[in-house]
Design a protein around this motif. Structure first.
Motif, short mmCIF file in Angstrom:
data_model
loop_
_atom_site.label_atom_id
_atom_site.label_comp_id
_atom_site.label_asym_id
_atom_site.label_seq_id
_atom_site.Cartn_x
_atom_site.Cartn_y
_atom_site.Cartn_z
N LYS A 67 1.01 -1.24 -0.12
CA LYS A 67 -0.15 0.13 0.03
C LYS A 67 0.81 1.22 0.04
O LYS A 67 1.97 1.20 0.80
N LEU A 68 0.48 2.16 -0.72
CA LEU A 68 1.12 3.53 -0.77
C LEU A 68 0.51 4.63 -0.22
O LEU A 68 -0.71 4.82 -0.42
N TYR A 99 -1.31 9.06 -4.59
CA TYR A 99 -1.84 9.23 -5.96
C TYR A 99 -1.08 8.06 -6.78
O TYR A 99 -1.94 7.41 -7.56
N ALA A 100 0.10 7.87 -6.79
CA ALA A 100 0.78 7.23 -7.84
C ALA A 100 0.57 5.48 -7.88
O ALA A 100 0.70 4.82 -8.88
N GLY A 101 -0.12 5.23 -6.56
CA GLY A 101 -0.23 3.50 -6.26
C GLY A 101 -1.26 3.25 -5.58
O GLY A 101 -1.96 2.09 -5.68
N ALA A 102 -1.57 3.95 -4.62
CA ALA A 102 -2.41 3.84 -3.77
C ALA A 102 -2.53 2.41 -3.12
O ALA A 102 -1.76 1.70 -2.64
N SER A 103 -3.52 1.71 -3.32
CA SER A 103 -4.03 0.26 -2.91
C SER A 103 -3.98 -0.56 -4.00
O SER A 103 -4.64 -1.82 -3.98
N GLY A 104 -3.06 -0.11 -4.93
CA GLY A 104 -3.09 -1.09 -6.30
C GLY A 104 -3.96 -0.60 -7.49
O GLY A 104 -4.83 -0.05 -7.37
N GLY A 105 -3.41 -0.78 -8.52
CA GLY A 105 -3.61 -0.40 -9.93
C GLY A 105 -4.88 -1.24 -10.73
O GLY A 105 -4.67 -2.26 -10.81
N LYS A 106 -5.77 -0.39 -11.42
CA LYS A 106 -6.46 -1.00 -12.07
C LYS A 106 -6.65 -0.27 -13.63
O LYS A 106 -6.28 0.82 -13.58
N LEU A 130 -1.60 -7.01 -4.74
CA LEU A 130 -1.41 -6.17 -3.77
C LEU A 130 -1.17 -6.90 -2.39
O LEU A 130 -2.10 -7.90 -2.23
N VAL A 131 -0.19 -6.55 -1.56
CA VAL A 131 0.10 -7.26 -0.20
C VAL A 131 -0.06 -6.12 0.78
O VAL A 131 0.98 -5.29 1.14
N PRO A 132 -1.23 -5.75 1.09
CA PRO A 132 -1.50 -4.77 2.20
C PRO A 132 -0.88 -4.87 3.63
O PRO A 132 -0.80 -3.73 4.33
N GLN A 133 -0.24 -5.94 3.76
CA GLN A 133 0.45 -6.16 4.99
C GLN A 133 1.82 -5.21 5.33
O GLN A 133 2.42 -4.78 6.26
#
Length: 347
Positions: free
Chosen positions: A123-124, A135-142, A219-222
């Protein structure tokens, strides 16, 4: 601070630098300290004209530095540097990222236990607004059906606060180049970053190719990191606008399924010119207006140079666009339906 580096070849954090001496002085100690047990840290210098090399030699003599003879941009800069790096996993990291203790461990553990995964990202969050996504990556791109990128936690200019709403691993369309872990084997088998892009959209293009090949992006939110963002070009810079439009169109041409290509390109022609005239008439931004027009012309001029790439990519296809892309238009969701956050989007 422990200045020793791991001697194994498991993972290498490679930071591509161009005139980022001040950023590195601020954030490198944190990266070294929080990554010392998991990866070596390598700086690849894109022919900086500031005191980057002198500063690295003086303040971080323990770090390996790869010196490139020209500014090759993000894409080719990384390609040239990574050819000189021996590691199972490449960790692409911007120089303006603050990491957290043991941030790399969950990312590497995920890759070790999921061989189907080619790329993962943490997570960014924003350094300046630490409770918000970055903005650039947040919690993963779609990616939507017309090739517009967005993120879990960021749609266009709307950035959400992180309340843990995206704290589950998620299959992505792309991972941010600000901080991603990618297998060396996958990086080169997919064709690496496209050097012709120079900067912007190149990591999305690479990830799209990997997804077409049947590989996963996760995404690996840990793992959580904090990103300054906008460190190279300001958000409203016409050069950034030019590169984004030219490269996004090129990425679409290379990767979209053949049966959809003509329809997507026609839609984008209309929407790109609509965006250009909005910049001119409503925002009175003549620089960005010209940049959009210039970007479309540049794409038209070099489109034929990517025909062989397109044919090769489509020949490798194992996943359809419907399995990779968000099936709606993000523009329609945002502007017509008023869905401003990822959780509001139609499924």
């Amino acid at each position: 601070m422990n200045t020793t580096q791991p001697t194994n070849n498991k993972a290498a954090i490679v930071i591509l630098n161009w005139n980022g001496s001040k950023m590195m002085q601020q954030y490198l100690p944190n990266v070294i300290e929080c990554s010392k047990d998991e990866a070596q840290v390598i700086i690849a210098d894109n022919a900086s004209t500031d005191d980057s090399l002198q500063m690295l030699s003086r303040d971080f003599p323990q770090l390996r530095t790869i010196v490139l003879d020209d500014n090759y941009g993000f894409a080719e800069g990384y390609n040239r540097a990574l050819k000189q790096v021996d590691a199972e996993y490449y960790v692409l990291l911007n120089s303006d990222v603050e990491v957290t203790p043991h941030w790399l461990k969950p990312l590497l553990n995920y890759m070790d236990t999921h061989p189907e995964c080619a790329v993962c990202q943490p997570k960014l969050r924003s350094i300046f607004h630490r409770e918000e996504f970055e903005y650039a990556g947040a919690s993963g791109g779609k990616l939507d059906i017309l090739g517009y990128p967005f993120c879990r936690g960021r749609i266009f200019d709307i950035v959400e606060k992180d309340h843990g709403q995206y704290d589950t691993p998620d299959l992505l369309a792309w991972a941010t180049g600000a901080c991603m872990v990618i297998r060396k084997k996958d990086y080169w088998e997919a064709g690496a970053l496209d050097k012709r892009f120079f900067a912007h959209n190149e990591e999305i293009d690479l990830c799209w190719r990997l997804r077409i090949m049947g590989r996963d992006i996760m995404l690996v939110p840990q793992s959580v990191v904090y990103h300054v963002g906008g460190g190279t070009l300001p958000k409203s810079n016409p050069m950034k606008t030019f590169l984004n439009f030219r490269n996004n169109l090129t990425m679409i041409y290379k990767n979209v399924e053949s049966e959809r290509l003509r329809a997507v390109m026609r839609c984008r022609w209309f929407l790109d010119y609509l965006a250009a005239f909005e910049m001119l008439i409503l925002k009175r931004n003549f620089g960005d207006f010209k940049a959009v027009i210039k970007g479309r012309k540049a794409f038209a001029a070099w489109r034929k140079d990517f025909t062989a790439d397109r044919n090769r990519i489509q020949s490798m296809r194992k996943k359809s666009d419907s399995e990779i892309l968000y099936r709606h238009s993000i523009l329609w969701q945002y502007y017509a339906k008023g869905h401003k956050t990822y959780t509001q989007l139609d499924s």
